[in-house]
Write an enzyme that holds these catalytic residues in place. Structure first.
Site, PDB file in Angstrom:
ATOM      1  CD  GLU A   1      -1.344  -4.875   5.161  1.00  0.00           C
ATOM      2  OE1 GLU A   1      -2.297  -4.087   5.062  1.00  0.00           O
ATOM      3  OE2 GLU A   1      -1.396  -5.930   5.821  1.00  0.00           O
TER       4      GLU A   1
ATOM      5  CG  HIS B   1      -1.859  -1.110   1.346  1.00  0.00           C
ATOM      6  ND1 HIS B   1      -2.844  -1.330   0.411  1.00  0.00           N
ATOM      7  CD2 HIS B   1      -1.992  -2.089   2.285  1.00  0.00           C
ATOM      8  CE1 HIS B   1      -3.546  -2.394   0.771  1.00  0.00           C
ATOM      9  NE2 HIS B   1      -3.046  -2.875   1.892  1.00  0.00           N
TER      10      HIS B   1
END
Length: 340
Positions: free
Chosen positions: A283, A8
């Site tokens: 992540e 992200h």
């Protein structure tokens, strides 16, 4: 090569958040002028990535990351389709610019402009734009736009079918990923995320979604939430309800990632789910930062845990690369054209 399927843009320049703040302010006070995203130069984008995700990606020996807007920042609980469309477009356009600046290291995955109870026309349109015009290879799908109150129907409900039809047509998967929690009883990172992973698997177990959409592919992140740990429960429930063995979901349609931040968890994930349905992911610079004081290993340095599994060469290839190419065929096609 090593493909990280779960990244992200948590380090985006502050202009993006300022744009969002202005959007929210105008929702509260319509007399305010429309929000506008301030200019962000290429050097700012390079700095935001080179000194963060790209730096860590290189340090840990990975090659490419599937990159999407900040998950907790999607904020799908905010009502207003026009606001949601503008926010998703701004976020996705910024990710696209990063993939253009660093094409060897990033591929785009888009945020969808979802709202609680809202129609999915805007989400379908944004998916088509990002895939067809920006070269994105997948999307993030929020099964709970209400932010922890679960007012949306299960993913097996016809409400979701227009999106699944578009995904099937475009041949792109979705990572199941909620956004921030509005429910004070469900912490965003420690409860809401994992609740969603677990709940969606149970929804899929109860329904026949893949009979209607046999080519649909879904990635359940964070190691599948509680599912691998309670695999016997899901098998038992399936038998009790007269449903197929949950392993049937794992053949061509459902995959888990390795965003599990300790060795025992990764060990269990591999033993229960197997190398054919696990995609490497970290992540990184997301929910859990810093290092485990007992081992000195960064919590999100999941490659360390995968390396300690004792996988065969074939299994390692599947987890690190082949499964990602299989689940994200547009990524595979792009890599082939690049000779990778």
């Amino acid at each position: 090569m090593i493909i990280d399927c779960h990244g992200h843009y948590t380090t985006a320049p502050p202009q993006l958040q300022a744009f969002r703040d202005a959007q929210l302010a105008r929702l509260a006070d319509p007399s305010l002028p429309p929000a506008a995203l301030a200019a962000i130069g290429d050097d700012e984008l390079r700095d935001s990535v080179e000194n963060h995700q790209l730096k860590v990606l290189r340090q840990r020996g990975a090659d490419l990351m599937l990159f999407s807007p900040k998950a907790s920042g999607m904020s799908h609980h905010v009502a207003g389709p026009a606001t949601a469309r503008a926010w998703a477009a701004a976020s996705n356009d910024l990710v696209h610019r990063v993939t253009e600046l660093f094409p060897a290291h990033f591929a785009g995955v888009c945020q969808l402009p979802q709202t609680p109870g809202g129609a999915l026309d805007g989400a379908v349109a944004e998916l088509r734009r990002c895939v067809s015009e920006l070269g994105f290879v997948g999307c993030n799908l929020n099964p709970d736009p209400s932010g922890g109150y679960w007012t949306a129907p299960p993913l097996t409900d016809p409400y979701w079918f227009p999106l699944f039809e578009a995904m099937t047509e475009l041949d792109v998967p979705a990572m199941i990923h909620v956004s921030t929690s509005c429910n004070p009883s469900a912490h965003t990172l420690g409860a809401h995320y994992l609740n969603a992973d677990t709940s969606v698997f149970m929804q899929l177990l109860q329904g026949d979604l893949f009979t209607r959409f046999p080519g649909l592919r879904l990635v359940i992140p964070h190691g599948g939430g509680a599912v691998p740990y309670h695999w016997g429960r899901y098998r038992g429930l399936a038998m009790r309800m007269g449903r197929p063995d949950p392993a049937e979901l794992l053949r061509e349609n459902v995959f888990f990632d390795t965003c599990v931040y300790h060795q025992a968890g990764i060990d269990l994930l591999h033993r229960v789910i197997g190398a054919s349905n696990v995609l490497f992911a970290s992540e990184m610079l997301g929910a859990v930062r810093g290092a485990d004081p007992e081992t000195g290993v960064a919590w999100d340095d999941t490659r360390v845990y995968v390396e300690r599994l004792g996988l065969s060469a074939e299994q390692r290839h599947r987890v690190y690369e082949a499964n990602a190419r299989r689940v994200y065929p547009r990524l595979h096609a792009r890599l082939l054209t690049e000779g990778r």
